[in-house]
Design a protein around this motif. Structure first.
Motif, PDB file in Angstrom:
ATOM      1  N   ILE A  90     -96.881  44.693  63.440  1.00  0.00           N
ATOM      2  CA  ILE A  90     -96.533  44.620  62.020  1.00  0.00           C
ATOM      3  C   ILE A  90     -97.414  45.547  61.203  1.00  0.00           C
ATOM      4  CG2 ILE A  90     -96.605  43.064  60.018  1.00  0.00           C
ATOM      5  CD1 ILE A  90     -95.753  40.813  62.015  1.00  0.00           C
ATOM      6  N   SER A  91     -98.703  45.546  61.495  1.00  0.00           N
ATOM      7  CA  SER A  91     -99.627  46.408  60.765  1.00  0.00           C
ATOM      8  C   SER A  91     -99.338  47.879  61.031  1.00  0.00           C
ATOM      9  CB  SER A  91    -101.065  46.069  61.168  1.00  0.00           C
ATOM     10  OG  SER A  91    -101.989  46.842  60.455  1.00  0.00           O
ATOM     11  N   GLU A  92     -99.103  48.224  62.281  1.00  0.00           N
ATOM     12  CA  GLU A  92     -98.813  49.617  62.634  1.00  0.00           C
ATOM     13  C   GLU A  92     -97.522  50.107  61.990  1.00  0.00           C
ATOM     14  OE1 GLU A  92     -98.766  49.490  66.855  1.00  0.00           O
ATOM     15  OE2 GLU A  92    -100.958  49.244  67.032  1.00  0.00           O
ATOM     16  N   ALA A  93     -96.591  49.188  61.737  1.00  0.00           N
ATOM     17  CA  ALA A  93     -95.323  49.574  61.109  1.00  0.00           C
ATOM     18  C   ALA A  93     -95.482  49.886  59.629  1.00  0.00           C
ATOM     19  CB  ALA A  93     -94.304  48.461  61.294  1.00  0.00           C
ATOM     20  N   GLY A  94     -96.610  49.506  59.046  1.00  0.00           N
ATOM     21  CA  GLY A  94     -96.857  49.823  57.646  1.00  0.00           C
ATOM     22  C   GLY A  94     -96.813  48.650  56.694  1.00  0.00           C
ATOM     23  N   PHE A  95     -96.497  47.458  57.210  1.00  0.00           N
ATOM     24  CA  PHE A  95     -96.561  46.270  56.363  1.00  0.00           C
ATOM     25  C   PHE A  95     -98.021  45.930  56.092  1.00  0.00           C
ATOM     26  CE2 PHE A  95     -92.543  45.863  58.713  1.00  0.00           C
ATOM     27  CZ  PHE A  95     -91.653  45.615  57.677  1.00  0.00           C
ATOM     28  N   ASP A  96     -98.306  45.358  54.929  1.00  0.00           N
ATOM     29  CA  ASP A  96     -99.701  45.041  54.621  1.00  0.00           C
ATOM     30  C   ASP A  96     -99.965  43.551  54.455  1.00  0.00           C
ATOM     31  OD1 ASP A  96     -98.680  44.443  52.081  1.00  0.00           O
ATOM     32  OD2 ASP A  96     -99.394  46.309  51.188  1.00  0.00           O
ATOM     33  N   THR A  97     -98.918  42.725  54.449  1.00  0.00           N
ATOM     34  CA  THR A  97     -99.088  41.297  54.194  1.00  0.00           C
ATOM     35  C   THR A  97     -98.131  40.503  55.076  1.00  0.00           C
ATOM     36  OG1 THR A  97     -99.688  41.693  51.880  1.00  0.00           O
ATOM     37  CG2 THR A  97     -98.924  39.486  52.428  1.00  0.00           C
ATOM     38  N   ILE A  98     -98.611  39.374  55.591  1.00  0.00           N
ATOM     39  CA  ILE A  98     -97.722  38.426  56.245  1.00  0.00           C
ATOM     40  C   ILE A  98     -97.786  37.105  55.491  1.00  0.00           C
ATOM     41  CG2 ILE A  98     -97.901  39.527  58.509  1.00  0.00           C
ATOM     42  CD1 ILE A  98     -99.374  36.135  58.329  1.00  0.00           C
ATOM     43  N   ARG A  99     -96.643  36.459  55.409  1.00  0.00           N
ATOM     44  CA  ARG A  99     -96.573  35.103  54.840  1.00  0.00           C
ATOM     45  C   ARG A  99     -96.415  34.153  56.022  1.00  0.00           C
ATOM     46  NH1 ARG A  99     -91.986  32.082  52.579  1.00  0.00           N
ATOM     47  NH2 ARG A  99     -92.721  30.542  51.079  1.00  0.00           N
ATOM     48  N   LEU A 100     -97.312  33.183  56.096  1.00  0.00           N
ATOM     49  CA  LEU A 100     -97.359  32.280  57.249  1.00  0.00           C
ATOM     50  C   LEU A 100     -96.892  30.895  56.834  1.00  0.00           C
ATOM     51  CD1 LEU A 100     -98.163  31.991  60.243  1.00  0.00           C
ATOM     52  CD2 LEU A 100    -100.449  31.300  59.452  1.00  0.00           C
ATOM     53  N   PRO A 101     -95.616  30.564  57.073  1.00  0.00           N
ATOM     54  CA  PRO A 101     -95.125  29.221  56.771  1.00  0.00           C
ATOM     55  C   PRO A 101     -95.636  28.233  57.822  1.00  0.00           C
ATOM     56  CG  PRO A 101     -93.324  30.842  56.952  1.00  0.00           C
ATOM     57  CD  PRO A 101     -94.538  31.435  57.570  1.00  0.00           C
ATOM     58  N   VAL A 102     -96.175  27.112  57.358  1.00  0.00           N
ATOM     59  CA  VAL A 102     -96.755  26.124  58.283  1.00  0.00           C
ATOM     60  C   VAL A 102     -96.253  24.732  57.914  1.00  0.00           C
ATOM     61  CG1 VAL A 102     -98.869  25.065  59.161  1.00  0.00           C
ATOM     62  CG2 VAL A 102     -98.832  27.516  58.624  1.00  0.00           C
ATOM     63  N   ARG A 103     -95.766  24.012  58.921  1.00  0.00           N
ATOM     64  CA  ARG A 103     -95.384  22.611  58.734  1.00  0.00           C
ATOM     65  C   ARG A 103     -96.612  21.734  58.990  1.00  0.00           C
ATOM     66  NH1 ARG A 103     -90.222  19.484  59.582  1.00  0.00           N
ATOM     67  NH2 ARG A 103     -89.234  21.504  59.898  1.00  0.00           N
ATOM     68  N   TRP A 104     -96.923  20.916  58.005  1.00  0.00           N
ATOM     69  CA  TRP A 104     -98.106  20.069  58.100  1.00  0.00           C
ATOM     70  C   TRP A 104     -97.775  18.582  58.216  1.00  0.00           C
ATOM     71  CZ3 TRP A 104    -102.656  22.530  58.687  1.00  0.00           C
ATOM     72  CH2 TRP A 104    -102.765  23.858  58.231  1.00  0.00           C
ATOM     73  N   HIS A 105     -96.709  18.128  57.578  1.00  0.00           N
ATOM     74  CA  HIS A 105     -96.561  16.680  57.406  1.00  0.00           C
ATOM     75  C   HIS A 105     -96.403  15.935  58.732  1.00  0.00           C
ATOM     76  CE1 HIS A 105     -92.106  16.793  57.886  1.00  0.00           C
ATOM     77  NE2 HIS A 105     -92.243  15.515  58.144  1.00  0.00           N
ATOM     78  N   ASN A 106     -95.843  16.599  59.751  1.00  0.00           N
ATOM     79  CA  ASN A 106     -95.697  15.925  61.047  1.00  0.00           C
ATOM     80  C   ASN A 106     -96.888  16.186  61.968  1.00  0.00           C
ATOM     81  OD1 ASN A 106     -95.195  18.616  61.647  1.00  0.00           O
ATOM     82  ND2 ASN A 106     -93.542  18.188  63.091  1.00  0.00           N
ATOM     83  N   LYS A 107     -97.926  16.814  61.434  1.00  0.00           N
ATOM     84  CA  LYS A 107     -99.141  17.099  62.213  1.00  0.00           C
ATOM     85  C   LYS A 107    -100.333  16.309  61.666  1.00  0.00           C
ATOM     86  CE  LYS A 107     -97.054  20.463  64.542  1.00  0.00           C
ATOM     87  NZ  LYS A 107     -95.879  20.749  63.701  1.00  0.00           N
ATOM     88  N   THR A 108    -100.060  15.257  60.891  1.00  0.00           N
ATOM     89  CA  THR A 108    -101.138  14.468  60.310  1.00  0.00           C
ATOM     90  C   THR A 108    -100.926  12.985  60.616  1.00  0.00           C
ATOM     91  OG1 THR A 108    -100.169  13.814  58.175  1.00  0.00           O
ATOM     92  CG2 THR A 108    -100.984  16.067  58.350  1.00  0.00           C
ATOM     93  N   LEU A 109    -101.975  12.217  60.425  1.00  0.00           N
ATOM     94  CA  LEU A 109    -101.793  10.768  60.367  1.00  0.00           C
ATOM     95  C   LEU A 109    -100.827  10.452  59.243  1.00  0.00           C
ATOM     96  CD1 LEU A 109    -105.465   9.426  60.731  1.00  0.00           C
ATOM     97  CD2 LEU A 109    -103.704   9.555  62.501  1.00  0.00           C
ATOM     98  N   GLN A 110    -100.010   9.443  59.415  1.00  0.00           N
ATOM     99  CA  GLN A 110     -98.987   9.130  58.437  1.00  0.00           C
ATOM    100  C   GLN A 110     -99.468   8.129  57.381  1.00  0.00           C
ATOM    101  OE1 GLN A 110     -95.733  10.924  58.729  1.00  0.00           O
ATOM    102  NE2 GLN A 110     -97.379  12.019  59.795  1.00  0.00           N
TER     103      GLN A 110
END
Length: 299
Positions: free
Chosen positions: A26-46
């Protein structure tokens, strides 16, 4: 980095786990930013204290570190925190507790290359009437450790462009508004099964004369917003589904949208890198033709 870490489990939606090679590419292609979507609610105590699974937090940090090592900026968000869209105020404390843990983990990271986005696409019962109150615990948790880090907030109705008109923002100079652009939806999501029962049928072309008029009007909405508020919004997602739209036509869509909004000076992230709305063809190991050029990058 769509359909990766916001899936139920990383890569479970037909994708693959993120690797250092992805970010180097991605960096070599010339993009400078990535947006990282992360699911949290099913990775925590409820229930309180809503502790995030340590292995998951470690993995998120690993991915952020890989991106930063590839000289990419990172927008780290909370994505598909499903309960917050149904009962926003009841879930606010849980959501804030998760952000407190994220804020602690990333304390000391460079402010110019890591931004936080509190929640993706508020919708259903999560709207402008309760947006700031719902996000207040998360923002307070972030500000306790990151008083000046950039924080992104999007509006109601899936953060569509019209949400900007009434988007409430905290009195904080380091808050940045965002919107998503999939217009016309009848084109970009034609044949997308997850939009059922209102799935747009295949066969829609772009751009029609009406599409061009709407695009010009939408650009004017952004210009007016900047003039009125002094905030320059960020287009956090845009794209067209590849099931019934050719790569050539998808590239034309991105080129048209990018060129139309370019005079406003806004930043743009595209959905997505690979697997659904892709730019990178993982199966054949190549960038899809015309897609990078559509964003003004060399092929």
């Amino acid at each position: 980095m769509g359909n990766t870490m916001e899936a139920d489990q990383e890569g479970s939606w037909g994708g693959a786990a993120i690797s250092a090679e992805d970010f180097a590419r991605i960096s070599e292609a010339g993009f400078d930013t990535i947006r990282l979507p992360v699911r949290w609610h099913n990775k925590t105590l409820q229930q309180a204290p809503w502790t995030v699974d340590p292995a998951w937090m470690d993995r998120v940090q690993e991915v952020v570190d890989l991106a930063l090592a590839a000289d990419l900026n990172v927008i780290l968000n909370s994505h598909h925190f499903d309960p917050i869209h149904e009962d926003p105020l009841a879930v606010a404390e849980w959501h804030g507790a998760v952000w407190a843990q994220i804020a602690e983990r990333f304390e000391g990271y460079p402010e110019d290359s890591l931004w936080f986005e509190l929640e993706n696409e508020p919708h259903n019962n999560f709207d402008h009437s309760n947006l700031l109150e719902t996000l207040e615990p998360a923002l307070e948790a972030v500000r306790a450790r990151h008083p000046t880090r950039a924080v992104i907030i999007g509006g109601e109705n899936w953060s569509g462009i019209d949400s900007l008109a009434t988007l409430p923002l905290p009195n904080d100079p380091n808050i940045h508004p965002t919107f998503h652009y999939y217009d016309p939806f009848e084109y970009t999501h034609q044949g997308a099964s997850w939009t059922a029962p209102d799935m747009p049928p295949p066969g829609r072309d772009f751009p029609t004369a009406e599409d061009r008029q709407k695009l010009a009007a939408d650009v004017e909405k952004v210009r007016s917003y900047i003039e009125r508020t002094g905030h320059v919004p960020f287009m956090g997602e845009t794209g067209a589904y590849d099931l019934h739209i050719s790569t050539e036509d998808r590239a034309a869509y991105h080129r048209t949208v990018t060129q139309a909004f370019a005079p406003t000076g806004i930043g743009i992230c595209v959905w997505a890198y690979a697997n659904t709305f892709p730019f990178w063809d993982r199966e054949n190991g190549e960038w899809l033709p015309g897609m990078r050029a559509a964003m003004g990058l060399p092929e």
